[in-house]
Structures are given as structure tokens and as C-alpha cells.
Design an enzyme around this catalytic site. Structure first.
Site, PDB file in Angstrom:
ATOM      1  N   MET A  25     -55.086  -0.913 -16.592  1.00 39.32           N
ATOM      2  CA  MET A  25     -54.513  -2.049 -15.903  1.00 39.32           C
ATOM      3  C   MET A  25     -54.930  -1.990 -14.470  1.00 39.32           C
ATOM      4  O   MET A  25     -54.887  -0.935 -13.877  1.00 39.32           O
ATOM      5  CB  MET A  25     -53.045  -2.022 -16.157  1.00 39.32           C
ATOM      6  CG  MET A  25     -51.944  -2.347 -15.180  1.00 39.32           C
ATOM      7  SD  MET A  25     -52.042  -3.589 -13.993  1.00 39.32           S
ATOM      8  CE  MET A  25     -51.323  -2.710 -12.648  1.00 39.32           C
ATOM      9  N   PRO A  26     -55.359  -3.000 -13.873  1.00 42.24           N
ATOM     10  CA  PRO A  26     -55.737  -4.303 -14.403  1.00 42.24           C
ATOM     11  C   PRO A  26     -57.199  -4.369 -14.849  1.00 42.24           C
ATOM     12  O   PRO A  26     -58.001  -3.523 -14.477  1.00 42.24           O
ATOM     13  CB  PRO A  26     -55.499  -5.245 -13.216  1.00 42.24           C
ATOM     14  CG  PRO A  26     -55.663  -4.393 -12.016  1.00 42.24           C
ATOM     15  CD  PRO A  26     -55.276  -2.996 -12.413  1.00 42.24           C
ATOM     16  N   HIS A  27     -57.481  -5.391 -15.635  1.00 41.32           N
ATOM     17  CA  HIS A  27     -58.843  -5.637 -16.104  1.00 41.32           C
ATOM     18  C   HIS A  27     -59.275  -7.005 -15.595  1.00 41.32           C
ATOM     19  O   HIS A  27     -58.516  -7.967 -15.677  1.00 41.32           O
ATOM     20  CB  HIS A  27     -58.917  -5.614 -17.628  1.00 41.32           C
ATOM     21  CG  HIS A  27     -60.261  -6.023 -18.144  1.00 41.32           C
ATOM     22  ND1 HIS A  27     -61.362  -5.202 -18.048  1.00 41.32           N
ATOM     23  CD2 HIS A  27     -60.684  -7.169 -18.723  1.00 41.32           C
ATOM     24  CE1 HIS A  27     -62.412  -5.827 -18.562  1.00 41.32           C
ATOM     25  NE2 HIS A  27     -62.031  -7.021 -18.982  1.00 41.32           N
TER      26      HIS A  27
ATOM     27  N   SER B 173     -60.666  -1.903 -14.404  1.00 42.16           N
ATOM     28  CA  SER B 173     -61.919  -2.100 -15.133  1.00 42.16           C
ATOM     29  C   SER B 173     -62.444  -3.502 -14.822  1.00 42.16           C
ATOM     30  O   SER B 173     -61.677  -4.440 -14.639  1.00 42.16           O
ATOM     31  CB  SER B 173     -61.732  -1.908 -16.638  1.00 42.16           C
ATOM     32  OG  SER B 173     -60.742  -2.777 -17.135  1.00 42.16           O
TER      33      SER B 173
END
Length: 76
Positions: free
Chosen positions: A1-3, A40
Site C-alpha cells: 500500500m499504496p499502488h 509500488s
């Protein structure tokens, strides 16, 4: 988290895409208060002729209420 998934026209070098991903990850980490290792980033290239059908019509227009940064263009 987060993507985060970034969609753009083709043509940028791997070096440019890597730098973009690194800068976005850094900004997310700093502003959202999460460890950078938790972020990511995907970059997907979409041909210009496919932008309206693959991005605008399916992801931008239907999600306009959840966009914190709206585009300064339309695909009408």
C-alpha cells in the site's frame, strides 16, 4: 500500500520511466506517511489511438468524482 498505475503514450525511455516511478514513490511516501518500500508503481504505455477507449472511457470519465487531479483536456 499504496499502488499507483501510470498510463501514458509510448516513447519514453526506461531511464525516464524509472526516474518517474522513483519520484512518484518518494512523493507518496512523504505525503502519505508510509515507508517507501510499501509503494509500488506500474507504468503502462497506451497507444494514442487507444487512449479514449482504453483510458478515458473506462477509467477517467467514470471515476471523475474520485479524481483528486482532474485532466485539463476532454475526449469528447
Amino acid at each position: 500500500m499504496p499502488h499507483v498505475e501510470i498510463k501514458c503514450y509510448p516513447g519514453r525511455t526506461e531511464e525516464v520511466k524509472t526516474k518517474c516511478a522513483e519520484e512518484v514513490a518518494k512523493a507518496i511516501s512523504e505525503t502519505m506517511g508510509c515507508d517507501i518500500s510499501s509503494v509500488s508503481i506500474a507504468i503502462k504505455e497506451i497507444e494514442k489511438d487507444d487512449w479514449k477507449s482504453k483510458v478515458w472511457d473506462t477509467q477517467i470519465a467514470p471515476e471523475k468524482d474520485s479524481l483528486y487531479k482532474k485532466p485539463g483536456y476532454t475526449c469528447d
